[in-house]
Design a protein around this motif. Structure first.
Motif, PDB file in Angstrom:
ATOM      1  N   UNK A  21       7.166  -1.394  12.004  1.00  0.00           N
ATOM      2  CA  UNK A  21       6.178  -0.348  12.267  1.00  0.00           C
ATOM      3  C   UNK A  21       6.403   0.813  11.292  1.00  0.00           C
ATOM      4  N   UNK A  22       5.437   1.736  11.207  1.00  0.00           N
ATOM      5  CA  UNK A  22       5.574   2.855  10.256  1.00  0.00           C
ATOM      6  C   UNK A  22       6.883   3.629  10.420  1.00  0.00           C
ATOM      7  N   UNK A  23       7.337   3.792  11.669  1.00  0.00           N
ATOM      8  CA  UNK A  23       8.567   4.587  11.884  1.00  0.00           C
ATOM      9  C   UNK A  23       9.835   3.848  11.423  1.00  0.00           C
ATOM     10  N   UNK A  24       9.690   2.564  11.069  1.00  0.00           N
ATOM     11  CA  UNK A  24      10.844   1.795  10.582  1.00  0.00           C
ATOM     12  C   UNK A  24      10.990   1.843   9.060  1.00  0.00           C
ATOM     13  N   UNK A  25      10.018   2.503   8.378  1.00  0.00           N
ATOM     14  CA  UNK A  25       9.973   2.420   6.911  1.00  0.00           C
ATOM     15  C   UNK A  25      10.739   3.546   6.241  1.00  0.00           C
ATOM     16  N   UNK A  26      11.243   3.272   5.052  1.00  0.00           N
ATOM     17  CA  UNK A  26      11.835   4.340   4.238  1.00  0.00           C
ATOM     18  C   UNK A  26      10.745   4.927   3.322  1.00  0.00           C
ATOM     19  N   UNK A  30       9.415   0.418   2.546  1.00  0.00           N
ATOM     20  CA  UNK A  30      10.121  -0.812   2.976  1.00  0.00           C
ATOM     21  C   UNK A  30      10.847  -0.536   4.286  1.00  0.00           C
ATOM     22  N   UNK A  31      11.187  -1.629   4.981  1.00  0.00           N
ATOM     23  CA  UNK A  31      12.022  -1.484   6.168  1.00  0.00           C
ATOM     24  C   UNK A  31      13.307  -0.757   5.768  1.00  0.00           C
ATOM     25  N   UNK A  32      13.611   0.353   6.456  1.00  0.00           N
ATOM     26  CA  UNK A  32      14.795   1.158   6.177  1.00  0.00           C
ATOM     27  C   UNK A  32      16.049   0.327   6.461  1.00  0.00           C
ATOM     28  N   UNK A  33      16.968   0.305   5.458  1.00  0.00           N
ATOM     29  CA  UNK A  33      18.179  -0.507   5.609  1.00  0.00           C
ATOM     30  C   UNK A  33      18.991  -0.123   6.834  1.00  0.00           C
TER      31      UNK A  33
END
Ligand SMILES: CC(=O)SCCNC(=O)CCNC(=O)[C@H](O)C(C)(C)COP(=O)(O)OP(=O)(O)OC[C@H]1O[C@@H](n2cnc3c(N)ncnc32)[C@H](O)[C@@H]1OP(=O)(O)O
Length: 159
Positions: A21-26, A30-33
């Motif tokens: 979801x948007x809140x998971x992105x950096x 991309x998906x935040x590590x």
């Protein structure tokens, strides 16, 4: 005592799925590590709790390999399973995939974590043994023995 009963890898294996979801992105979309690391740590802890039937704490995270990214809307599948047990410690392997709508999975991350079973005072407690049945489970066990030795050497040499 019941805790001494050995268990199979399949007894504690866990599979979970998230949608990015948007809140998971950096900032780069991309998906935040760090988010993926949180999911990995969580599933490893749950596998260890299931195996040990005990509270657990994360002692180390190593061999965390980010192979590919994940993006908004992707289905991210994490599979956690026991790879090795010591006396009070357990190594868990977590494989992470992106699953496309037709069900094809692409591996994006491999991680190995050590969880230690602890008693009510936070002291390490013994864990059940692990039955390794399949060739791949045996190979994982052998690799985990090598990783344990490498961790011991790193600790000894202060890395
Ligand atoms: C909810 C959470 O996940 S909290 C996440 C943060 N994690 C923590 O707060 C953990 C902090 N660390 C600790 O509390 C302690 O270091 C412990 C409990 C992990 C280990 O305590 P120690 O006094 O070192 O215990 P001890 O030397 O008996 O080791 C216990 C086992 O842990 C293993 N171990 C200890 N440190 C490490 C490490 N850094 N990496 C891998 N394994 C380790 C040992 O090899 C041993 O395994 P074995 O019993 O299977 O042979």
């Amino acid at each position: 005592m019941e805790r001494e009963t050995r268990k199979r890898v399949s007894d504690s294996r866990i599979e979970v799925i998230y949608q990015v979801r948007p809140e998971h992105l950096n900032g780069a979309g991309r998906l935040f590590g760090g988010r993926l690391m949180e999911w990995i740590d969580e599933i490893a802890g749950l596998v260890a709790i299931r195996h040990s039937q005990s509270n657990v704490i994360t002692a180390s995270v190593d061999n965390l390999k980010f192979l590919r990214g994940a993006f908004q809307g992707d289905l991210v599948v994490l599979i956690g399973r026991m790879s090795y047990v010591g006396s009070t410690s357990m190594e868990i392997r977590v494989d992470t995939y992106v699953e496309s709508l037709d069900g094809i999975r692409r591996l994006i991350n491999i991680a190995h974590l050590v969880q230690v079973a602890v008693d009510e005072n936070g002291r390490p407690r013994k864990v059940p043994g692990l039955i390794v049945d399949t060739e791949s489970e045996k190979a994982e066990w052998d690799a985990a023995v090598k990783r344990k030795e490498m961790r011991r050497l790193r600790k000894e040499e202060g890395f």
